[in-house]
Design an enzyme around this catalytic site. Structure first.
Site, PDB file in Angstrom:
ATOM      1  N   ALA A  66       0.863  -1.194   0.093  1.00  0.00           N
ATOM      2  CA  ALA A  66       0.157   0.106   0.024  1.00  0.00           C
ATOM      3  C   ALA A  66       0.978   1.425   0.055  1.00  0.00           C
ATOM      4  O   ALA A  66       1.996   1.174   0.131  1.00  0.00           O
ATOM      5  CB  ALA A  66      -1.068   0.026   1.197  1.00  0.00           C
ATOM      6  N   GLY A 112      -1.005  -5.217   1.010  1.00  0.00           N
ATOM      7  CA  GLY A 112      -2.010  -5.175   0.320  1.00  0.00           C
ATOM      8  C   GLY A 112      -1.797  -5.876  -0.800  1.00  0.00           C
ATOM      9  O   GLY A 112      -3.073  -6.428  -1.404  1.00  0.00           O
ATOM     10  N   GLU A 115      -2.590  -9.535   0.022  1.00  0.00           N
ATOM     11  CA  GLU A 115      -3.761  -9.746   0.116  1.00  0.00           C
ATOM     12  C   GLU A 115      -5.179  -9.328  -0.860  1.00  0.00           C
ATOM     13  O   GLU A 115      -5.875 -10.290  -0.885  1.00  0.00           O
ATOM     14  CB  GLU A 115      -4.407  -8.529   1.222  1.00  0.00           C
ATOM     15  CG  GLU A 115      -3.618  -8.764   2.531  1.00  0.00           C
ATOM     16  CD  GLU A 115      -4.111  -7.784   3.590  1.00  0.00           C
ATOM     17  OE1 GLU A 115      -4.336  -7.656   4.577  1.00  0.00           O
ATOM     18  OE2 GLU A 115      -3.207  -6.511   3.190  1.00  0.00           O
ATOM     19  N   GLU A 135       3.638  -6.038   7.561  1.00  0.00           N
ATOM     20  CA  GLU A 135       2.776  -5.082   8.135  1.00  0.00           C
ATOM     21  C   GLU A 135       3.512  -4.921   9.455  1.00  0.00           C
ATOM     22  O   GLU A 135       3.649  -3.767  10.082  1.00  0.00           O
ATOM     23  CB  GLU A 135       1.480  -5.183   8.262  1.00  0.00           C
ATOM     24  CG  GLU A 135       0.794  -4.968   7.050  1.00  0.00           C
ATOM     25  CD  GLU A 135       0.565  -6.075   6.049  1.00  0.00           C
ATOM     26  OE1 GLU A 135      -0.122  -5.924   4.859  1.00  0.00           O
ATOM     27  OE2 GLU A 135       1.448  -7.128   6.058  1.00  0.00           O
TER      28      GLU A 135
END
Length: 258
Positions: A66, A112, A115, A135
């Protein structure tokens, strides 16, 4: 419909959604997530689209995480809303789609990005792919479904190891633990994704949609009952009648999604 951060290409009944921020390693930001929502919604509503392939521009990255720069302005409420909005508008939208979605992972799929790939129904990867959830190095946990989908794919222990160490997996390691189903050279990645999707699209669209819904219910209290319900509903479709007739008549079925 035109986009700043996505490229949309059609090949027959396959729609390619290409995240086009190559200079940023295709990192997700608010604008890209908003465009993904619009592009996915349009693809799922288009009767001419049978399935979707998601990939990243270039050969270095699928999505390398991200856009972290926007995190500094967020508090608890802002972080909660960021996660909830992403789940609703993109990640769960993919996972619960009635049309198949394949992630063609070309290079880095981190945070992300991984994900996003895990929300897709099937993942294939190029040999240079690297996948991980970093993360915890930022004092965070995965917030777009990573803590839920990764254990379902690789098991609880491996998922916790990946999340808590923030280590990346190679494509070969991802294949070994079940995170991806195929590994290929970079130039063959999209042709292989296309071949796999074409095989899926030769099957009954009604049955494919039911299969996605049933598999999504796996592990829940009502999973078996959902399978029974959906199995029964298939008997009311034109696709089932055509499939059985084709089998008995020893010919290829011509499904119409009815």
């Amino acid at each position: 419909m035109s986009f700043q951060n996505l490229l949309i290409e059609n090949k027959g009944r396959i729609r390619y959604i290409i995240i086009n921020r190559e200079s940023k390693l295709n990192a997700l930001n608010g604008g890209t997530l908003a465009e993904l929502h619009l592009a996915l919604t349009a693809a799922f509503a288009d009767a001419g689209v049978g399935g979707v392939v998601i990939t990243g521009a270039g050969k270095k990255a699928f999505v390398a995480g991200a856009d972290i720069s926007g995190f500094t302005a967020l508090d608890v409420q802002g972080g909660t809303e960021l996660s909830r909005q992403g789940h609703t508008s993109v990640f769960d939208l993919i996972a619960h789609a009635s049309k198949p979605v394949i992630a063609a992972v070309n290079g880095f799929a981190l945070g992300g990005g991984l994900e996003l790939a895990m929300a897709c129904h099937i993942r294939i990867a190029s040999e240079n792919a690297k996948m991980g959830l970093p993360e915890v190095t930022l004092g965070l946990i995965p917030g777009y479904g990573g803590t839920q989908r990764l254990p379902q794919l690789v098991g609880r222990g491996k998922a916790l190891e990946m999340i808590m160490t923030a280590d990346m997996l190679t494509a070969a390691e991802a294949l070994q633990c079940g995170l991806v189903t195929h590994v290929t050279d970079i130039d063959s990645l999209l042709p292989n994704a296309e071949e796999l999707m074409e095989k899926i699209l030769s099957r009954s669209p009604k049955a494919i949609a039911a299969a996605i819904e049933a598999v999504n219910a796996a592990g829940t209290a009502g999973g078996y009952e959902k399978e029974i319900e959906l199995f029964g509903q298939c008997f009311g479709t034109g696709d089932m009648k055509e499939g059985v007739a084709a089998f008995l008549e020893k010919r290829n079925a011509e499904f119409k999604g009815e």
